[in-house]
Enzyme design. Structure first.
Site, PDB file in Angstrom:
ATOM      1  N   TYR A 126      -4.616   3.560   7.536  1.00  0.00           N
ATOM      2  CA  TYR A 126      -5.958   2.979   7.426  1.00  0.00           C
ATOM      3  C   TYR A 126      -6.842   3.492   8.558  1.00  0.00           C
ATOM      4  O   TYR A 126      -6.767   4.659   8.924  1.00  0.00           O
ATOM      5  CB  TYR A 126      -5.924   1.441   7.433  1.00  0.00           C
ATOM      6  CG  TYR A 126      -4.790   0.820   6.670  1.00  0.00           C
ATOM      7  CD1 TYR A 126      -4.632   1.066   5.310  1.00  0.00           C
ATOM      8  CD2 TYR A 126      -3.880  -0.013   7.293  1.00  0.00           C
ATOM      9  CE1 TYR A 126      -3.602   0.479   4.604  1.00  0.00           C
ATOM     10  CE2 TYR A 126      -2.839  -0.606   6.595  1.00  0.00           C
ATOM     11  CZ  TYR A 126      -2.708  -0.342   5.253  1.00  0.00           C
ATOM     12  OH  TYR A 126      -1.674  -0.912   4.570  1.00  0.00           O
TER      13      TYR A 126
ATOM     14  N   SER B 252       0.801  -1.239   0.000  1.00  0.00           N
ATOM     15  CA  SER B 252       0.000   0.000   0.000  1.00  0.00           C
ATOM     16  C   SER B 252       0.826   1.279   0.000  1.00  0.00           C
ATOM     17  O   SER B 252       0.277   2.347  -0.265  1.00  0.00           O
ATOM     18  CB  SER B 252      -0.922   0.024   1.215  1.00  0.00           C
ATOM     19  OG  SER B 252      -2.075  -0.708   0.937  1.00  0.00           O
TER      20      SER B 252
ATOM     21  N   TYR C 224      -1.924  -2.363 -10.698  1.00  0.00           N
ATOM     22  CA  TYR C 224      -2.011  -2.313  -9.234  1.00  0.00           C
ATOM     23  C   TYR C 224      -1.185  -3.432  -8.582  1.00  0.00           C
ATOM     24  O   TYR C 224      -0.411  -3.189  -7.651  1.00  0.00           O
ATOM     25  CB  TYR C 224      -3.484  -2.395  -8.804  1.00  0.00           C
ATOM     26  CG  TYR C 224      -3.667  -2.395  -7.310  1.00  0.00           C
ATOM     27  CD1 TYR C 224      -3.581  -1.226  -6.570  1.00  0.00           C
ATOM     28  CD2 TYR C 224      -3.900  -3.590  -6.624  1.00  0.00           C
ATOM     29  CE1 TYR C 224      -3.715  -1.236  -5.185  1.00  0.00           C
ATOM     30  CE2 TYR C 224      -4.040  -3.607  -5.242  1.00  0.00           C
ATOM     31  CZ  TYR C 224      -3.951  -2.431  -4.530  1.00  0.00           C
ATOM     32  OH  TYR C 224      -4.079  -2.448  -3.161  1.00  0.00           O
TER      33      TYR C 224
HETATM   34  N1  GLN Z   1      -1.515  -5.436  -2.308  1.00  0.00           N
HETATM   35  C1  GLN Z   1      -2.243  -5.278  -1.097  1.00  0.00           C
HETATM   36  C2  GLN Z   1      -3.734  -5.468  -1.324  1.00  0.00           C
HETATM   37  O1  GLN Z   1      -4.246  -4.938  -2.240  1.00  0.00           O
HETATM   38  C3  GLN Z   1      -1.973  -3.933  -0.525  1.00  0.00           C
HETATM   39  C4  GLN Z   1      -2.765  -3.671   0.710  1.00  0.00           C
HETATM   40  C5  GLN Z   1      -1.979  -3.065   1.824  1.00  0.00           C
HETATM   41  O2  GLN Z   1      -0.762  -2.964   1.810  1.00  0.00           O
HETATM   42  N2  GLN Z   1      -2.692  -2.675   2.845  1.00  0.00           N
HETATM   43  O3  GLN Z   1      -4.394  -6.133  -0.615  1.00  0.00           O
END
Ligand code: GLN
Length: 302
Positions: free
Chosen positions: A238, A61, A187
């Site tokens: 988050y 993320s 992504y």
């Molecule tokens: N690649 C991860 C996902 O999409 C990234 C999420 C994260 O790092 N919180 O679930």
């Protein structure tokens, strides 16, 4: 400073036992749950590190910060914020539930749904070209031309990213994303860019200096450096962003591989790594290191 960082890592290393590796991306469960490291790079040119700093991990993320910068450079604020909001959410980073409600506009670019929309806006005629542009910005901010993708993690997420696929199709239904498959490819690849704590600290330093690199060149526009740090404060950890703002007060963005990119305006960039995560998906040890460092050096921006 070096001795202090080492003491901090030793003090918090036992806490990693309270966390768990992310295993919904199978390759991430191969990481060493006891790893913990920190790297600091100051605006005065000082460099410090302690713990498991050279160890490489994927951005996950944290890449959302980079793609947001790039999409804003490519399309401008109006086009981006027409499709993704600016508000924090009390829901987990991978929540799909609000997407069912019209207008289907994700709340912010730091959650998966918002990041998918942002990635869809990055310019380039092929996925390779678009990934190349993300990678190139990461390399320039980290001042490390050797940064590459970790293909094992990429294939692992690509094979199992069902929730992100579902989200992308919901977003397509609401007209927020056009090319779903290309967006997902981009992504998954951006999430698999492999870096270490030193790279993160250097990237944080670039943001701390309002987008300038060591040579004083403007790698990203000043106003975008400011804007992404604001998102990092309000949404970067988050649904733990509020508590982190109170206890550490540092713009930061975490990823499920256990890395955290942090940036203290006009003072320093910080990179931390500890793959054992708490229930909200943030590094248990990494959060403690940042809180401890902030307290000791008075880093809160508030
Ligand atoms: N690649 C991860 C996902 O999409 C990234 C999420 C994260 O790092 N919180 O679930």
């Amino acid at each position: 400073m070096k001795a202090f960082l080492e003491e901090l890592v030793n003090q918090h290393r036992p806490s990693v036992g309270e966390g768990k590796l992310a295993d919904y991306i199978p390759q991430l469960s191969e990481q060493d749950p006891t790893a913990l490291g920190i790297s600091v790079r100051t605006c005065d040119g000082e460099v410090y590190s302690a713990g498991d700093c050279p160890e490489r991990f994927t951005m996950q993320s944290i890449s959302k910060v980079i793609t947001l910068i790039l999409a804003l450079m490519d399309r401008g604020g109006e086009a981006v914020f027409e499709r993704v909001g600016m508000e924090p959410t009390g829901d987990p980073f991978n929540s799909i539930y609000k997407l069912e409600q019209a207008p289907g506009k994700p709340l912010n670019p730091m959650i998966n749904a918002g990041a998918l929309v942002v990635s869809s806006l990055i310019k380039g005629s092929t996925v390779e070209e678009r990934v190349g542009r993300v990678l190139s910005l990461v390399r320039r901010m980290a001042e490390n031309p050797k940064i590459e993708l970790d293909h094992a993690v990429y294939y692992s997420e690509r094979a199992t990213g069902f929730r992100n696929r579902s989200m992308a199709y919901f977003l397509k239904e609401f007209g927020m994303i056009e090319d779903v498959e290309a967006t997902l490819e981009l992504y998954f690849q951006q999430c698999s860019i492999a870096i270490n704590c030193d790279d993160l600290a250097q990237m944080g330093l670039c943001l701390a200096r309002l987008g300038q690199n060591d040579a004083g060149e403007q790698v990203i526009p000043r106003e975008l450096a400011r804007l992404v740090k604001t998102f990092m404060v309000t949404c970067g950890m988050y649904n733990a962003s509020g508590e982190f703002a109170i206890l550490a007060g540092i713009p930061a963005k975490s990823g499920v591989s256990g890395g955290i990119l942090a940036s203290v305006p006009e003072r320093m960039g910080i990179g931390v790594f500890g793959p054992a995560l708490d229930e909200k998906g943030n590094s248990v040890g990494g959060v403690r290191l940042l809180k401890g460092l902030s307290r000791e050096l008075n880093l809160s921006i508030f």
